[in-house]
Design a protein around this motif. Structure first.
Motif, PDB file in Angstrom:
ATOM      1  N   ASN A 139       0.825  -1.206   0.000  1.00 16.87           N
ATOM      2  CA  ASN A 139       0.000   0.000   0.000  1.00 16.87           C
ATOM      3  C   ASN A 139       0.861   1.260   0.000  1.00 16.87           C
ATOM      4  OD1 ASN A 139      -2.406  -1.365  -0.038  1.00 16.87           O
ATOM      5  ND2 ASN A 139      -2.729  -1.267   2.170  1.00 16.87           N
ATOM      6  N   ASN A 140       1.949   1.231   0.778  1.00 13.89           N
ATOM      7  CA  ASN A 140       2.819   2.399   0.861  1.00 13.89           C
ATOM      8  C   ASN A 140       3.414   2.755  -0.498  1.00 13.89           C
ATOM      9  OD1 ASN A 140       2.334   2.611   3.562  1.00 13.89           O
ATOM     10  ND2 ASN A 140       4.297   1.791   4.230  1.00 13.89           N
ATOM     11  N   LEU A 141       3.865   1.740  -1.241  1.00 15.17           N
ATOM     12  CA  LEU A 141       4.437   2.005  -2.558  1.00 15.17           C
ATOM     13  C   LEU A 141       3.392   2.577  -3.495  1.00 15.17           C
ATOM     14  CD1 LEU A 141       6.743  -1.092  -3.219  1.00 15.17           C
ATOM     15  CD2 LEU A 141       7.348   1.129  -2.265  1.00 15.17           C
ATOM     16  N   GLN A 142       2.190   2.022  -3.439  1.00 15.70           N
ATOM     17  CA  GLN A 142       1.112   2.515  -4.293  1.00 15.70           C
ATOM     18  C   GLN A 142       0.752   3.958  -3.939  1.00 15.70           C
ATOM     19  OE1 GLN A 142      -1.779  -0.467  -3.422  1.00 15.70           O
ATOM     20  NE2 GLN A 142      -1.011  -1.910  -4.948  1.00 15.70           N
ATOM     21  N   CYS A 184      -2.188   1.874 -14.918  1.00 15.88           N
ATOM     22  CA  CYS A 184      -1.087   1.125 -14.302  1.00 15.88           C
ATOM     23  C   CYS A 184      -1.673  -0.044 -13.520  1.00 15.88           C
ATOM     24  CB  CYS A 184      -0.285   2.044 -13.385  1.00 15.88           C
ATOM     25  SG  CYS A 184       0.955   1.192 -12.377  1.00 15.88           S
ATOM     26  N   ASN A 185      -1.092  -1.212 -13.672  1.00 11.31           N
ATOM     27  CA  ASN A 185      -1.603  -2.404 -12.990  1.00 11.31           C
ATOM     28  C   ASN A 185      -1.185  -2.489 -11.531  1.00 11.31           C
ATOM     29  OD1 ASN A 185      -3.104  -3.922 -15.073  1.00 11.31           O
ATOM     30  ND2 ASN A 185      -1.127  -3.943 -16.132  1.00 11.31           N
ATOM     31  N   TYR A 186      -0.468  -1.486 -11.049  1.00  5.64           N
ATOM     32  CA  TYR A 186      -0.046  -1.490  -9.644  1.00  5.64           C
ATOM     33  C   TYR A 186      -0.762  -0.407  -8.845  1.00  5.64           C
ATOM     34  CZ  TYR A 186       3.073  -2.234  -5.672  1.00  5.64           C
ATOM     35  OH  TYR A 186       3.577  -2.514  -4.432  1.00  5.64           O
ATOM     36  N   CYS A 187      -0.579   0.862  -9.243  1.00  3.29           N
ATOM     37  CA  CYS A 187      -1.217   1.950  -8.497  1.00  3.29           C
ATOM     38  C   CYS A 187      -2.624   2.261  -9.003  1.00  3.29           C
ATOM     39  CB  CYS A 187      -0.364   3.215  -8.552  1.00  3.29           C
ATOM     40  SG  CYS A 187      -0.246   3.973 -10.192  1.00  3.29           S
ATOM     41  N   ARG A 188      -2.955   1.759 -10.215  1.00  3.28           N
ATOM     42  CA  ARG A 188      -4.274   1.955 -10.846  1.00  3.28           C
ATOM     43  C   ARG A 188      -4.499   3.385 -11.321  1.00  3.28           C
ATOM     44  NH1 ARG A 188      -5.389  -3.073 -12.328  1.00  3.28           N
ATOM     45  NH2 ARG A 188      -5.164  -4.529 -10.589  1.00  3.28           N
ATOM     46  N   ASP A 189      -3.455   4.217 -11.328  1.00  2.67           N
ATOM     47  CA  ASP A 189      -3.594   5.563 -11.855  1.00  2.67           C
ATOM     48  C   ASP A 189      -3.595   5.530 -13.385  1.00  2.67           C
ATOM     49  OD1 ASP A 189      -3.692   6.803  -9.395  1.00  2.67           O
ATOM     50  OD2 ASP A 189      -1.530   7.139  -9.297  1.00  2.67           O
ATOM     51  N   ASN A 190      -4.160   6.562 -13.979  1.00  2.82           N
ATOM     52  CA  ASN A 190      -4.187   6.676 -15.432  1.00  2.82           C
ATOM     53  C   ASN A 190      -2.925   7.371 -15.936  1.00  2.82           C
ATOM     54  OD1 ASN A 190      -6.760   5.501 -15.707  1.00  2.82           O
ATOM     55  ND2 ASN A 190      -7.758   7.456 -15.294  1.00  2.82           N
ATOM     56  N   ALA A 214       6.650   5.336 -12.473  1.00  2.87           N
ATOM     57  CA  ALA A 214       6.781   5.610 -11.039  1.00  2.87           C
ATOM     58  C   ALA A 214       6.758   4.322 -10.237  1.00  2.87           C
ATOM     59  CB  ALA A 214       5.669   6.546 -10.575  1.00  2.87           C
ATOM     60  N   CYS A 215       5.766   3.473 -10.496  1.00  4.64           N
ATOM     61  CA  CYS A 215       5.667   2.206  -9.766  1.00  4.64           C
ATOM     62  C   CYS A 215       6.850   1.296 -10.070  1.00  4.64           C
ATOM     63  CB  CYS A 215       4.352   1.510 -10.106  1.00  4.64           C
ATOM     64  SG  CYS A 215       2.901   2.313  -9.373  1.00  4.64           S
ATOM     65  N   TYR A 216       7.296   1.289 -11.308  1.00  8.80           N
ATOM     66  CA  TYR A 216       8.468   0.492 -11.667  1.00  8.80           C
ATOM     67  C   TYR A 216       9.666   0.915 -10.828  1.00  8.80           C
ATOM     68  CZ  TYR A 216      12.186  -1.597 -14.478  1.00  8.80           C
ATOM     69  OH  TYR A 216      13.289  -2.319 -14.895  1.00  8.80           O
ATOM     70  N   GLY A 217       9.829   2.224 -10.654  1.00 11.64           N
ATOM     71  CA  GLY A 217      10.950   2.721  -9.862  1.00 11.64           C
ATOM     72  C   GLY A 217      10.871   2.324  -8.410  1.00 11.64           C
ATOM     73  N   PHE A 218       9.668   2.426  -7.805  1.00 10.26           N
ATOM     74  CA  PHE A 218       9.509   2.053  -6.399  1.00 10.26           C
ATOM     75  C   PHE A 218       9.667   0.545  -6.205  1.00 10.26           C
ATOM     76  CE2 PHE A 218       7.159   6.166  -5.978  1.00 10.26           C
ATOM     77  CZ  PHE A 218       7.939   6.694  -4.959  1.00 10.26           C
ATOM     78  N   ILE A 219       9.057  -0.249  -7.078  1.00 11.42           N
ATOM     79  CA  ILE A 219       9.123  -1.712  -6.947  1.00 11.42           C
ATOM     80  C   ILE A 219      10.568  -2.202  -7.023  1.00 11.42           C
ATOM     81  CG2 ILE A 219       8.529  -3.895  -8.079  1.00 11.42           C
ATOM     82  CD1 ILE A 219       5.855  -2.561  -8.895  1.00 11.42           C
TER      83      ILE A 219
END
Length: 244
Positions: A139-142, A184-190, A214-219
């Motif tokens: 959740n924190n990453l998202q 995005c399949n992780y954060c669900r943002d457009n 963004a999610c790729y970078g955090f993951i």
């Protein structure tokens, strides 16, 4: 670019050098309180080539001069981001120092804002979810990734709907013809297709899912800060030095 909390800091001409091909090209660089933009001037307007959210970036000070395509570049630093990474060549030590210090200061500030937003969201989590450390980490990453979108709502939002009508990363409006809306399949943002070009493991699936930069970078632990990803804590410095 018109957003209530966004402030213009300064503008300068620098040479951008590709991290992959060593291609060199001069651009006008614009530093804002959350963004780094480089563009080409065309008449009285500018053709924007890239928008980088500095909440995702880190800086590498290149100490040793490099010979690139027969030219010695003595005053270099690298902007590293899951969106795009490249070298910036300055004309002298003063220009290099000014840019590094200014970008680092901006990153520190956006990290403070991101952490404050994360803390607010954590406080709103249900007690049941907060007991699950794996879920909390995810959740924190998202939340950290989605924090970027909240800063663009005043630019793209429609009334009080909080629906962002443009890509949260390149901040360009969506278009049915040229810039399709993707999720995005992780954060669900457009985001647009260009900003959702990478794959990462999501939800334990072996086959990577398409995620935003963004999610790729955090993951993958590429973003400045201290956070948990993949079951471990990573600590990525804002500024590092490359001596060789």
């Amino acid at each position: 670019l018109i957003e209530p909390t966004r402030k213009f800091i300064f503008q300068d001409k620098l040479t951008k050098i590709s991290d992959r091909t060593n291609k060199k090209e001069e651009y006008d660089f614009f530093l804002f309180s959350d963004l780094l933009i480089y563009a080409k001037q065309k008449g009285r307007s500018y053709n924007v080539h890239q928008v980088l959210h500095l909440s995702l970036a880190r800086i590498v000070d290149v100490i040793v001069p490099r010979m690139i395509k027969g030219v010695k570049h003595q005053y270099l630093f690298k902007v590293s981001s899951p969106q795009k990474s490249f070298l910036m060549s300055c004309k002298d030590a003063a220009q290099k120092s000014r840019w590094i210090n200014a970008i680092v200061e901006v990153i520190e500030e956006v990290m403070r804002r991101r952490q404050a937003y994360l803390q607010t969201q954590q406080d709103q989590m249900s007690e049941g979810d907060s007991k699950n450390s794996d879920l909390e980490s995810s959740n924190n990453l998202q939340v950290m990734s989605s924090w970027i979108a909240t800063s663009e709502m005043d630019l793209f939002g429609k009334g009080d709907s909080k629906v962002v009508q443009g890509c949260k990363l390149c901040i360009r409006p969506f278009s049915k013809l040229y810039r399709h809306k993707k999720q995005c399949n992780y954060c669900r943002d457009n985001v647009c297709g260009e900003c959702r070009s990478k794959r990462a493991s999501v939800g334990g699936k072996k086959k990577g899912s398409m995620v935003c930069d963004a999610c790729y970078g955090f993951i993958n632990g590429l973003v400045s800060g201290t956070y948990m990803t993949g079951g471990k804590t990573v600590s990525v410095p804002i500024l590092s030095r490359e001596s060789e």
